[in-house]
Design an enzyme around this catalytic site. Structure first.
Site, PDB file in Angstrom:
ATOM      1  N   HIS A  78       0.733  -1.080   0.066  1.00 50.65           N
ATOM      2  CA  HIS A  78      -0.055   0.094   0.077  1.00 50.65           C
ATOM      3  C   HIS A  78       0.471   1.162  -0.288  1.00 50.65           C
ATOM      4  O   HIS A  78       0.130   2.340  -0.181  1.00 50.65           O
ATOM      5  CB  HIS A  78      -1.039  -0.851   1.341  1.00 50.65           C
ATOM      6  CG  HIS A  78      -0.853   0.022   2.635  1.00 50.65           C
ATOM      7  ND1 HIS A  78       0.085  -0.267   3.223  1.00 50.65           N
ATOM      8  CD2 HIS A  78      -0.631   1.951   2.988  1.00 50.65           C
ATOM      9  CE1 HIS A  78       0.771   0.165   4.231  1.00 50.65           C
ATOM     10  NE2 HIS A  78       0.662   2.131   4.544  1.00 50.65           N
ATOM     11  N   ASP A 132      -0.366  -7.519   1.650  1.00 51.26           N
ATOM     12  CA  ASP A 132      -0.032  -6.309   1.974  1.00 51.26           C
ATOM     13  C   ASP A 132       1.892  -6.540   2.202  1.00 51.26           C
ATOM     14  O   ASP A 132       2.635  -5.686   3.183  1.00 51.26           O
ATOM     15  CB  ASP A 132      -0.268  -5.399   2.425  1.00 51.26           C
ATOM     16  CG  ASP A 132       0.071  -3.963   2.623  1.00 51.26           C
ATOM     17  OD1 ASP A 132       0.479  -3.918   1.594  1.00 51.26           O
ATOM     18  OD2 ASP A 132      -0.079  -3.238   3.415  1.00 51.26           O
ATOM     19  N   SER A 221       4.371   2.636   8.115  1.00 53.31           N
ATOM     20  CA  SER A 221       3.829   1.921   7.583  1.00 53.31           C
ATOM     21  C   SER A 221       4.966   1.039   6.518  1.00 53.31           C
ATOM     22  O   SER A 221       6.399   1.655   5.901  1.00 53.31           O
ATOM     23  CB  SER A 221       2.678   2.305   6.199  1.00 53.31           C
ATOM     24  OG  SER A 221       1.955   1.470   7.295  1.00 53.31           O
TER      25      SER A 221
HETATM   26  N1  ARG Z   1      -1.682   1.664   7.395  1.00 52.64           N
HETATM   27  C1  ARG Z   1      -1.095   2.528   8.566  1.00 52.64           C
HETATM   28  C2  ARG Z   1      -0.851   3.722   7.804  1.00 52.64           C
HETATM   29  O1  ARG Z   1      -1.040   4.464   7.541  1.00 52.64           O
HETATM   30  C3  ARG Z   1      -0.404   1.631   9.200  1.00 52.64           C
HETATM   31  C4  ARG Z   1      -0.554   1.999  10.943  1.00 52.64           C
HETATM   32  C5  ARG Z   1      -0.593   0.908  10.997  1.00 52.64           C
HETATM   33  N2  ARG Z   1      -1.877   1.003  12.846  1.00 52.64           N
HETATM   34  C6  ARG Z   1      -1.382   0.714  13.729  1.00 52.64           C
HETATM   35  N3  ARG Z   1      -1.972   1.285  14.617  1.00 52.64           N
HETATM   36  N4  ARG Z   1      -0.060   0.005  14.060  1.00 52.64           N
HETATM   37  O2  ARG Z   1       0.549   4.115   8.593  1.00 52.64           O
END
Ligand code: ARG
Length: 260
Positions: A78, A132, A221
């Site tokens: 992503h 992902d 991420s």
């Molecule tokens: N997809 C998330 C982002 O926008 C990743 C964060 C994961 N969140 C978490 N509470 N572990 O960065």
């Protein structure tokens, strides 16, 4: 209009490394990012993924990644899927603890491979990421940086030493952290994660970890979930950050056959 997807996330030590330095097994110094963590020095394999075009963050950083061979970085799908047609806009920066500095080494990305089956669904307004994972091929090999080994076992004893690392935000309300942080956290059982997320959680390609005391957050991420010194997961999604009852969800790497 958004040049960057709405949820450019992040993915995301007292980096030192004993025997690990020679084996690609990461052994952090005892320490406690990220939500509920401490400042860290970047381990040699840790990459900040970004593009100069992302001007809202220093170094253009929006995700993390890990060097797994001399010229391959593993990150979340992503993070990079939207740049598949323009990979050279992306770069990986190693050795930069604070994104507002210019130190370390930045290497351009040559190509982006995204795991087939990568797709997004929704849970309580949050984007759920499936399959992902992506592999970035760098424009040149990185020398003098030991890659991190990927966990192939897929099984972990409860209580296995687990770390998260990233330059992401330190709470849901923090917009501006730019320093690398690290936290020691615990894995969460598949059963407990399914209780939290229902059918959004797929144990075949996700693994959960963390608590109100330690979690990844936005801009972490793609960064590493390190279990027993091996790259076991990638920061992927969750409901908020560090919320009670909602652990972080990481891409489970063991099942995937990556083109490395
Ligand atoms: N997809 C998330 C982002 O926008 C990743 C964060 C994961 N969140 C978490 N509470 N572990 O960065």
């Amino acid at each position: 209009m958004p040049l960057f997807p709405r949820r450019l996330a992040a993915v995301a030590s007292a980096a030192l490394l004993s025997a690990g330095l020679f084996t690609g097994v990461y052994t952090p110094r005892a320490a406690d990012a990220i939500v509920g963590g401490t400042a860290a020095a970047p381990p040699p394999w840790l990459a900040a993924i970004g593009t100069p075009a992302f001007v809202v963050r220093p170094s253009g950083q929006f995700c993390g990644g890990a060097l797994v061979t001399a010229d391959k970085v593993v990150t979340a799908a992503h993070c990079v899927d939207f740049l598949r047609a323009a990979p050279t806009l992306l770069s990986a920066t190693f050795g930069r603890a604070d994104l507002s500095k210019k130190d370390g080494e930045t290497v351009q990305v040559r190509s982006i491979w995204v795991q087939p089956g990568f797709r997004e669904t929704e849970f309580k307004g949050e984007t759920v990421e499936h399959h992902d994972v992506a592999v970035l091929t760098l424009s040149r090999p990185v020398i003098n940086r030991l890659p991190l080994l990927i966990d192939r076992s897929g099984t972990h004893l409860p209580g296995a030493p687990t770390q998260i690392l990233g330059w992401g935000t330190t709470s849901e309300l923090d917009l501006f952290n730019t320093r690398l942080r690290q936290a020691n956290i615990s894995l969460v059982t598949d059963a407990r994660c399914a209780d939290a997320y229902g059918s959004a959680f797929d144990r075949r390609d996700m693994i959960c970890a963390g608590s109100t005391h330690g979690d990844t957050c936005q801009f972490d991420s793609g960064g590493p979930l390190v279990v027993n010194g091996r790259l076991t997961g990638l920061t992927s999604w969750a409901y908020g950050c560090a919320r009670a009852g909602y652990p972080g969800v990481y891409t489970r790497l063991a099942p995937f056959n990556l083109p490395l």
